[in-house]
Structure formats: C-alpha cells, structure tokens
Design an enzyme around this catalytic site. Structure first.
Site, PDB file in Angstrom:
ATOM      1  N   HIS A 161     -15.537  -3.217   1.264  1.00 54.92           N
ATOM      2  CA  HIS A 161     -15.466  -2.476   0.010  1.00 54.92           C
ATOM      3  C   HIS A 161     -16.818  -1.965  -0.465  1.00 54.92           C
ATOM      4  O   HIS A 161     -16.883  -0.991  -1.215  1.00 54.92           O
ATOM      5  CB  HIS A 161     -14.837  -3.375  -1.071  1.00 54.92           C
ATOM      6  N   ARG A 164     -13.911   2.773   6.009  1.00 55.11           N
ATOM      7  CA  ARG A 164     -12.750   1.898   6.165  1.00 55.11           C
ATOM      8  C   ARG A 164     -11.429   2.662   6.068  1.00 55.11           C
ATOM      9  O   ARG A 164     -10.519   2.462   6.858  1.00 55.11           O
ATOM     10  CB  ARG A 164     -12.764   0.819   5.081  1.00 55.11           C
ATOM     11  N   ARG A 174      -6.306   2.339 -12.781  1.00 52.30           N
ATOM     12  CA  ARG A 174      -4.878   2.438 -12.479  1.00 52.30           C
ATOM     13  C   ARG A 174      -4.248   1.086 -12.182  1.00 52.30           C
ATOM     14  O   ARG A 174      -4.760   0.297 -11.405  1.00 52.30           O
ATOM     15  CB  ARG A 174      -4.665   3.382 -11.301  1.00 52.30           C
ATOM     16  N   ASN A 221       0.827  -1.210   0.000  1.00 52.02           N
ATOM     17  CA  ASN A 221       0.000   0.000   0.000  1.00 52.02           C
ATOM     18  C   ASN A 221       0.859   1.257   0.000  1.00 52.02           C
ATOM     19  O   ASN A 221       0.590   2.226  -0.721  1.00 52.02           O
ATOM     20  CB  ASN A 221      -0.902   0.028   1.240  1.00 52.02           C
ATOM     21  N   ARG A 249     -12.175  -3.548 -13.601  1.00 50.10           N
ATOM     22  CA  ARG A 249     -11.079  -4.479 -13.350  1.00 50.10           C
ATOM     23  C   ARG A 249     -11.637  -5.888 -13.443  1.00 50.10           C
ATOM     24  O   ARG A 249     -12.775  -6.142 -13.061  1.00 50.10           O
ATOM     25  CB  ARG A 249     -10.470  -4.286 -11.958  1.00 50.10           C
ATOM     26  N   TYR A 274     -12.900  -9.314  -0.941  1.00 50.29           N
ATOM     27  CA  TYR A 274     -13.525  -7.997  -0.833  1.00 50.29           C
ATOM     28  C   TYR A 274     -14.993  -8.205  -0.464  1.00 50.29           C
ATOM     29  O   TYR A 274     -15.672  -9.035  -1.070  1.00 50.29           O
ATOM     30  CB  TYR A 274     -13.486  -7.255  -2.170  1.00 50.29           C
ATOM     31  N   HIS A 318     -16.644   4.050 -13.536  1.00 51.48           N
ATOM     32  CA  HIS A 318     -16.407   3.233 -12.357  1.00 51.48           C
ATOM     33  C   HIS A 318     -17.667   2.472 -11.945  1.00 51.48           C
ATOM     34  O   HIS A 318     -17.615   1.591 -11.089  1.00 51.48           O
ATOM     35  CB  HIS A 318     -15.925   4.140 -11.213  1.00 51.48           C
TER      36      HIS A 318
END
Length: 740
Positions: A620, A592, A433, A78, A403, A496, A463
């Site tokens: 998530h 979160r 990304r 991260n 993704r 997730y 998104h």
C-alpha cells in the site's frame, strides 16, 4: 483433473480491444503510435486483471488453506465494490447519454460490454475455485454440507434451530397487485418461489428476504476439535419452505443477490457536509440495482419475473452454479484452525525509541525515523499521539483522519488532549467511501470533547496522512511531524504495508502547518520548502522530476526512475514516463493494482518494466525515486514517500502530500532495503506484458524463491534499530540489475 486441481486463467488480458495488439500471432512485436489511445490500458479492465491476480492466490500452495480461502473472499468482496462504484458510474454515464471516450479510446457503453465479459469469466472462475477449495476444506475437516449429507441427529437439531432462531425473523412476501414487489437491500439475499395455492390451484410468486443479521453458515453440534460441519443458511431455509408457506405447493425456487449503485455525489453548494452525508447514506441504501446474481436452480420464468421488476437487462444478470455471496467465506476462517492459517506475526517496535526510554520526541529529535508497517508496529504512531496528549509541554496537536478503526486509539488520544486543555484540530474526511458513517460518529465525539473539527473541502478529498505536535522546549516551539502513506487505522496497519516518517525538521514542520491552514481556512500554501501538495504543486513536482531524468539521460549521465504505487492511471504522467523511456531512462515500476501504462512496447516503452506484488500483506505504501544523475540505487538519489497514487483524482481532486526522505539512514532503508527487496521479489511477483496481461515470476514455485515479505519479517529495518544496529545489521539485499 479433480475439482481441487482446477486452475484459473492467469493471463487474462487487461484489455482485449481488436486494434490493440503488441504481439503478432507469429510472436513478432508490433509498435504502437505514441499519440494513439492504444498506448493506454483501460482503467476498469486493468482493475479486473488485478482482481484476477488476487483470485490466483487461491491456487498458491505457499499459502495455508484458509488463507487461500481468504483470497477468494477478498476477490468476491472486491468485485462487489467494483460494481457498486465503478460499473455504477459507467452505467450512469450511459443513462445520461455520455459518449465521450476515456483516454484509452473506449466510450462508457463500450467499457460496460468489455467489463461484463471479463467480469463474467472472473465470476465463473470464482465459482470453480470455490468448488476446488471446498474439496480441500473437507479433506482438512471443514465441511460445508448439502442437505442430503445431514445425519438424522443433525436434522433434528436443525429443526429446532430453525423454529427458534430463524423462523421468527423471516417475512414471507407474496407478490400480487395487493402486495407490491418489495425493496431488496444492497448485497441482500432473497429466495424467490413459484407456488400454487392448494384449495383453489391459484399460482403465485413470492419472495423471502434473508436478513443480513442471520449467521450465514450454521455450525452443527457434535463437531470435534479437528472436524467442523456447517450448513449454509439458505439451505436450511429451503428445507423449511413448507413451514413458511403452509397451504401451498412449492413449484420452483432459487436464490438471488443484488448489487446497487453505492456511490455518492456532493453538490458544491452544500452548506453542512455532515447533514448532507447523513442524507446521502440513507439514499445509498436505495440506489438503483445494477447487477444481480441468480442461482442456477432458479426457473427461467422466475428469473425473468425478478429481472423485470428490478428493471434489469439480460446482460446485468449472472447465473452461478455453486455458492452465492462468496465474500461470506471469510466466516469459515476458524480461530480453532490456526494450523491452516499464516503463522501469527508479531510486529517489532522501533528499538531507537526504546533507546530513549520510550520518549518518541527525544528519539525523533535525535534523528528522523521511518517505520515500515506491518513489520514494525503501528503502536509507535499511537504512542506518539498519546505522548503528545499527556505531555504538559505540548501546546497543540493537528491531525488528519481519513479512515480509522471502530475503537480508535488515535481518536481517544485526541479527545484526551483536548480535555487536557490543549489546542487540538482534527480534519475528519467525510468523503472516505464506505467509512462516511463511522467518520461522522468520530466527528461528533471529537466535537463534544472540545476538538476543533473541520471537514476539509467540499470539492476535494483530504487524503494526506499528517499528524503534527507543537511542543514548548527551552522557551521556543518545536514542531514534530508524522507523514504516512497509510491511514491512521491500527487494524489495517497489521496487514497493509505502509511507511510512517517521523521528523523534527523545522522545514517539514512549517510545510505541514501550511497544509493544515489550507485545509482549515482555505489559506493556499505559499513557498513550500520541501513538501509538495496536490492539487497545488505535486503534479508539477513529478513532471519536473521526470524531465530532469530525461535531461540526465540525454547528457549521457545515469538516469533512472523507480516507483512503487497502488495505481498508475494519469495519462499525462504516463506519457512523461514514455518520453523518459524513449530518452534512455531506465524505469522500474511496482504497481500493485491498476496500471494503464503498457511496458516493453518497442519505440514507446522499451526501458520500462512493470511488476505487481500480491501476497500475504497488501502492498500500500507509495515510494517515488529519481536517480538525479547518479542512477539507482544511489546515496545521491531523490527519494520521496507519498500518500498519492498517480491518478487524476489524487493529483487534481485530492489533498495529498509528497515528502522527501533526506536523512541518510532513512534514505538507505527506503531505497536500498525496501525498494531493492521489492524489485528482487520472486515469490509474489507478476510481470506485466505489453498487451496488458500478467504472468507469474518464473521462480515463484521454487521453495527458495526470494520473498520480500519474508525478508521484511526477518530483517529489522535500519532507521528503527538504534544502538543495536551496530551489533546486528540487517542482511543486505543484492542490488537488482536487468539484462538488456
């Protein structure tokens, strides 16, 4: 205290600004001017505070040892990405002379100073944690060795291994006028050396880049079923420097690792996004160095030599005492040691679909379904698309792909549908990304199969997670839709936590069709019936909903807001929540990661509580709940699932969706089961203080502390149960109430 017992700082401030103090030295609470920048926590520092909570999980004895090691690896990975993107952006602004302040009042230069200070402490604590975990790993039979601990037989084996498997791919590089300083790739390891040539005493410096293709930890032969011995690759190379530089006397050496600017920008006039991104990905590998770590063994003069060639300031260098590249520790999570990992969890498949013989369309047609991943299997999403691909009555499929996995069953289903002659449209977001290269490949594969591939907008990321299947039934067309809070990625769906809403509601189908038309043809949606979409009307919908709660509170009716987000950054919406708190609206936030709102500030946010949940699964999914004059939880509350966090980029620069949950069973599952369990969680929860620091729940160390994740693993959901719900109801979660 032994190394294994080292504790890290768990209450690091999210922002340590001199003028921002909400608690005086005597414990008296201080107020903040509602118009002051001090009402916001800095975004970057809040993220670092989140990554510290991730690091803290390495000390959580509820987790098995290798899972604690995994949290250390995640924390390190991260931080690498944070420097590659966020810090790189700040440094670019400084280089361009930008002095304007962010919402919290800090200029880019001021933010860099505070980030470097806070990240430096985090890096030091990561090293301390590794030292402690290394002791525990050894006790458990997983040994990362120093060269001096090797047995003679191991040294003999390593000698041959180096000769045959490592030496051929290494390239020693002298640094002098005839040999310029080489390019060091992003996240690449290199060993730097000072040495003297024997025959004439000439001093020189040299570099030895370590190819990323080599195995980082070399597993030694003779390991038993319970004991595994490893030597770090860099240790083996340093043991053999004489072979690489014969005729020289090695003076000093050390390892370093660089982080490069890895963000990309796209010009609005770009005509072909695929070609642009293929070029930008090559450029990313050569981005400027913004951060470097050096081993403590490296001589100071050598360190300065490297920093000078890479044009780094002293503040951009960090010296590490132990292992470098802690993200690689995930490679020590051995399949043979399942006893040191979480007990494997097998996700449930929604029984309501089995009630309909596996027919997704029949089950959805009967009633909306919401699937709670990873507690319920992502296979239902794949099955929905496979059925659509194989069903002769399905005439069209439309799909967003932000993704997905390397061997994506979603992409395979779309290809199968196109080859079967169906009309298939796929939005492939190239600006996801670090997944740009994979998405370009999928786009090419889909186009070859006859799928109509579009790349959305140049200036906006798409998104939103939407899938749509149009089916001919009884001479008419019916639209089935899937709205998700997470990506169409079967691998990440295993850890997730996300929500998948399936519906045959005609209004949702019409809205989804308008969103696709917007993405493919710039046809801005008009008269959306239920779905709110950014950047068109999602922000306005949220502002209106907050204002409605304020009106209810002022009229004396119950007023409440519950939110579950990954990040809360948007200043306008934060100010809206502050106003709601001041009006008496009770607000519970589960955030979160980044939270720029300050809770529990007298006169500003007295009625706002913020918690963060960090545990086995990555929270998530985004859920938004408004009491609508009835308080929360309530059957009359307005409940939504969304792909959007409350950040300016999501609301103004992305295509996102906010979808109402209206079916009573689904509504009950999301509000009374999921949200209540998360609010009640004790085992994995952190409470945010007004000054931006976090503290674990007081009951977190209690073996009987309530864990939302455990509850979700052991209690089936409501909407997916079907007929069996009448036989075996999920254990209800007690409603959460707070004392004034």
């Amino acid at each position: 205290m032994s190394q294994a017992e080292i504790r890290i700082h768990s209450t690091e401030p999210a922002q340590a600004t001199e003028g921002v103090k909400t608690v005086a030295a005597d414990g008296r609470q201080l107020s903040i001017d509602p118009a002051s920048p001090e009402r916001f926590v800095n975004r970057e520092l809040s993220w670092l505070a989140f990554n510290r909570r991730v690091l803290e999980e390495t000390q959580n004895r509820r987790h098995p040892l290798l899972e604690r090691l995994r949290f250390l690896s995640i924390s390190a990975s991260n931080l690498d990405e944070f420097y590659m993107v966020r810090v790189a952006g700040l440094k670019a602004m400084v280089n361009e002379g930008v002095v304007s302040a962010s919402a919290d009042g800090l200029t880019p230069a001021e933010q860099i100073v505070k980030v470097d200070e806070m990240a430096g402490r985090l890096i030091a604590d990561q090293q301390a944690v590794w030292a402690g975990l290394n002791v525990e790993l050894r006790e458990a039979g997983i040994c990362v060795l120093e060269p001096g601990e090797l047995a003679p037989a191991e040294r003999a084996w390593l000698d041959g291994h180096f000769r045959d498997q490592i030496f051929p791919v290494l390239t020693p590089l002298a640094i002098d006028p005839a040999h310029p300083f080489p390019f060091i790739p992003n996240l690449g390891f290199s060993i730097a050396l000072t040495m003297t040539r024997r025959h004439d005493g000439r001093p020189m410096n040299a570099l030895l880049p370590v190819p990323s293709q080599l195995q980082r930890f070399i597993r030694l032969p003779g390991s038993s079923d319970r004991v595994f011995r490893f030597l770090p690759l860099e240790s083996l190379i340093e043991m053999n420097l004489g072979r690489l530089f014969p005729g020289h006397v090695i003076g000093g050496s050390g390892m370093f690792r660089v982080v490069r600017d890895s963000d990309v920008e796209v010009e609005e006039e770009a005509e072909d996004l695929v070609l642009v991104f293929e070029t930008l990905l090559k450029r990313r590998r050569r981005g400027s160095v913004i951060h470097m770590k050096c081993s403590a063994s490296m001589p100071e003069g050598l360190r300065e030599f490297i920093a000078d060639h890479l044009r780094l300031k002293p503040s951009e260098l960090v010296i590490v005492e132990h292992l470098m590249g802690l993200s690689d520790l995930q490679k020590l999570i051995l399949a043979e040691r399942q006893d040191l990992q979480f007990t494997p969890y097998v996700a449930r498949f929604p029984e309501r679909i089995r009630d309909h013989g596996g027919d997704c369309f029949a089950a959805i047609r009967a009633k909306d379904i919401i699937v709670h991943h990873p507690f319920e299997s992502f296979d239902v999403v794949v099955q929905f698309l496979r059925q659509a691909a194989q069903d002769p009555d399905v005439v069209a499929i439309k799909q967003t792909l932000y993704r997905t996995s390397h061997d994506s069953p979603i992409v395979k289903a779309l290809i199968e549908a196109a080859e079967a002659g169906k009309s298939v449209t796929a939005l492939v977001e190239l600006k996801a990304r670090f997944d740009e290269a994979a998405n370009i490949k999928w786009a090419r594969d889909l186009e070859r199969a006859g799928v109509q591939v579009v790349y959305g907008f140049i200036e906006l990321k798409t998104h939103a997670k939407i899938s749509l299947a149009v089916r001919r039934e009884g001479g008419q067309l019916r639209t089935y839709v899937h709205f998700g809070t997470g990506n169409y990625h079967p691998v990440t769906a295993k850890f997730y936590t996300d929500l998948s809403l399936f519906s045959a509601d005609p209004a949702l189908g019409r809205d989804a069709a308008q969103v696709f038309n917007y993405i493919t043809g710039y046809a801005e949606p008009v008269g959306l019936e239920k779905v709110s979409v950014s950047p068109i009307n999602l922000r306005g919908r949220l502002v209106d909903a907050i204002q409605e709660e304020i009106v209810h509170a002022r009229a004396g009716r119950p007023a409440a807001i519950w939110l579950k987000l990954n990040s809360l950054v948007d200043p306008a919406l934060i100010d809206g929540l502050y106003r709601a708190s001041q009006a008496g609206v009770r607000i519970e936030l589960i955030v979160r990661g980044i939270c720029c709102l300050r809770p529990q500030v007298p006169g500003l946010s007295d009625n706002i509580h913020v918690k963060s949940i960090v545990g086995r699964f990555l929270e998530h999914g985004r859920i938004v709940c408004f009491g609508a004059g009835h308080g929360l939880p309530s059957a009359q509350a307005k409940v939504f699932v969304s792909s959007a966090d409350w950040m300016p980029r999501n609301l103004d620069r992305r295509v996102e969706a906010l979808v109402p949950v209206e079916n009573p069973t689904v509504h009950q599952q999301v509000l009374d089961q999921i949200m209540v369990a998360l609010l009640k969680d004790q085992a994995q929860s952190w409470s945010m203080r007004a000054d931006g620091t976090y503290e674990r729940h007081l009951e977190s160390s209690n073996p009987d502390a309530f864990s939302a994740h455990t509850y979700f693993m052991t209690n089936p959901s409501l909407s997916g149960r079907g007929r069996s719900l009448k036989i075996d109801q999920p254990r209800p979660v007690a409603i959460v109430t707070r004392r004034d």
